[in-house]
Design a protein around this motif. Sequence first.
Motif, PDB file in Angstrom:
ATOM      1  N   ALA A  94       0.501  -1.667   0.129  1.00 50.67           N
ATOM      2  CA  ALA A  94       0.156  -0.054  -0.169  1.00 50.67           C
ATOM      3  C   ALA A  94       0.721   1.274   0.089  1.00 50.67           C
ATOM      4  O   ALA A  94       0.538   2.440  -0.942  1.00 50.67           O
ATOM      5  N   MET A  95       1.591   1.382   0.609  1.00 56.61           N
ATOM      6  CA  MET A  95       2.718   2.835   0.593  1.00 56.61           C
ATOM      7  C   MET A  95       3.534   2.559  -0.066  1.00 56.61           C
ATOM      8  O   MET A  95       3.969   3.927  -0.354  1.00 56.61           O
ATOM      9  N   GLN A 118      -4.204   1.455  11.866  1.00 58.11           N
ATOM     10  CA  GLN A 118      -3.665   2.356  11.559  1.00 58.11           C
ATOM     11  C   GLN A 118      -2.021   2.324  12.877  1.00 58.11           C
ATOM     12  O   GLN A 118      -1.547   3.743  11.760  1.00 58.11           O
ATOM     13  N   ASP A 119      -2.354   2.248  13.481  1.00 62.90           N
ATOM     14  CA  ASP A 119      -1.111   3.171  14.336  1.00 62.90           C
ATOM     15  C   ASP A 119       0.220   2.025  13.618  1.00 62.90           C
ATOM     16  O   ASP A 119       1.093   2.407  13.936  1.00 62.90           O
ATOM     17  N   GLN A 120      -0.036   0.653  12.999  1.00 63.22           N
ATOM     18  CA  GLN A 120       0.987   0.241  12.591  1.00 63.22           C
ATOM     19  C   GLN A 120       1.282   0.947  11.720  1.00 63.22           C
ATOM     20  O   GLN A 120       3.244   0.784  11.401  1.00 63.22           O
ATOM     21  N   TYR A 121       0.482   1.592  10.314  1.00 60.98           N
ATOM     22  CA  TYR A 121       1.069   2.038   9.149  1.00 60.98           C
ATOM     23  C   TYR A 121       1.860   3.688  10.032  1.00 60.98           C
ATOM     24  O   TYR A 121       2.806   3.930   9.147  1.00 60.98           O
ATOM     25  N   MET A 147       4.679  10.450   6.752  1.00 59.59           N
ATOM     26  CA  MET A 147       3.713  10.423   6.152  1.00 59.59           C
ATOM     27  C   MET A 147       2.438  10.836   5.832  1.00 59.59           C
ATOM     28  O   MET A 147       1.830  10.917   5.123  1.00 59.59           O
ATOM     29  N   LEU A 148       2.119   9.882   6.908  1.00 65.16           N
ATOM     30  CA  LEU A 148       0.692  10.024   7.479  1.00 65.16           C
ATOM     31  C   LEU A 148      -0.435  10.900   7.992  1.00 65.16           C
ATOM     32  O   LEU A 148       0.723  11.276   8.839  1.00 65.16           O
ATOM     33  N   ASP A 189      -6.191  -1.527   2.862  1.00 62.73           N
ATOM     34  CA  ASP A 189      -5.433  -2.314   3.294  1.00 62.73           C
ATOM     35  C   ASP A 189      -6.442  -3.483   3.914  1.00 62.73           C
ATOM     36  O   ASP A 189      -7.759  -2.713   3.968  1.00 62.73           O
ATOM     37  N   GLU A 190      -6.400  -4.465   3.386  1.00 60.77           N
ATOM     38  CA  GLU A 190      -7.269  -5.368   3.888  1.00 60.77           C
ATOM     39  C   GLU A 190      -8.680  -5.838   2.686  1.00 60.77           C
ATOM     40  O   GLU A 190      -9.881  -5.595   3.352  1.00 60.77           O
ATOM     41  N   ALA A 191      -8.392  -5.053   2.156  1.00 57.74           N
ATOM     42  CA  ALA A 191      -9.996  -4.810   0.905  1.00 57.74           C
ATOM     43  C   ALA A 191     -10.439  -5.940   0.891  1.00 57.74           C
ATOM     44  O   ALA A 191     -12.435  -5.990   0.761  1.00 57.74           O
TER      45      ALA A 191
END
Length: 176
Positions: free
Chosen positions: A2-3, A23-26, A33-34, A113-115
């Motif tokens: 994704a990134m 979200q927190d992991q990203y 970036m986020l 993510d995990e669509a």
Amino acid sequence: IAMAVLRIWNERAVLATKTIQLQDQYLRDFPDMLVKLTGRSNYPCPVGFKNAADAPCAMGGPCVLKNTSKCPYYRARDLATFGAIMVGNYDLVMAQLHSQNGPLSGRPIFVGDEAHLMDETLRASGSVQVSEWLAARLQERTGYGWPQTTDRASWEGWADSIHEETREVANELRNR
């Protein structure tokens, strides 16, 4: 992956996940970036309500701190609106889709993510929940009560009959 996609496109984008934990992991992996945005219930209300979801502004009511840097929810929403890549969970993203000036506006790229888990959220976002309080107000104003059947046509007819009145009630709530 994704990134990598988001870096290649280098555009304002939305990265949607199933959970806040993802979200927190990203955010841990890509802190520069986020910008994260979660639902109102995850932010305290400085006016004295349990959280931002319980505050009057959540229902369109008045709030002296709405759209100020003193409200944690609106501060996070503003950061997400103007940040390059907003990360949010599916429920939040679906709730924001119809907001013309919200955090999703002007973002040509959407990455899920995990669509494979998104379909449940998409179905739920197409549903409408009417509280008993609102239904009672609408019945008082229109004379239309809840349909006494479960068939779709009856409910669609009921929704059509109260549509304009519902909009007027919502506007009244916003203007309080």
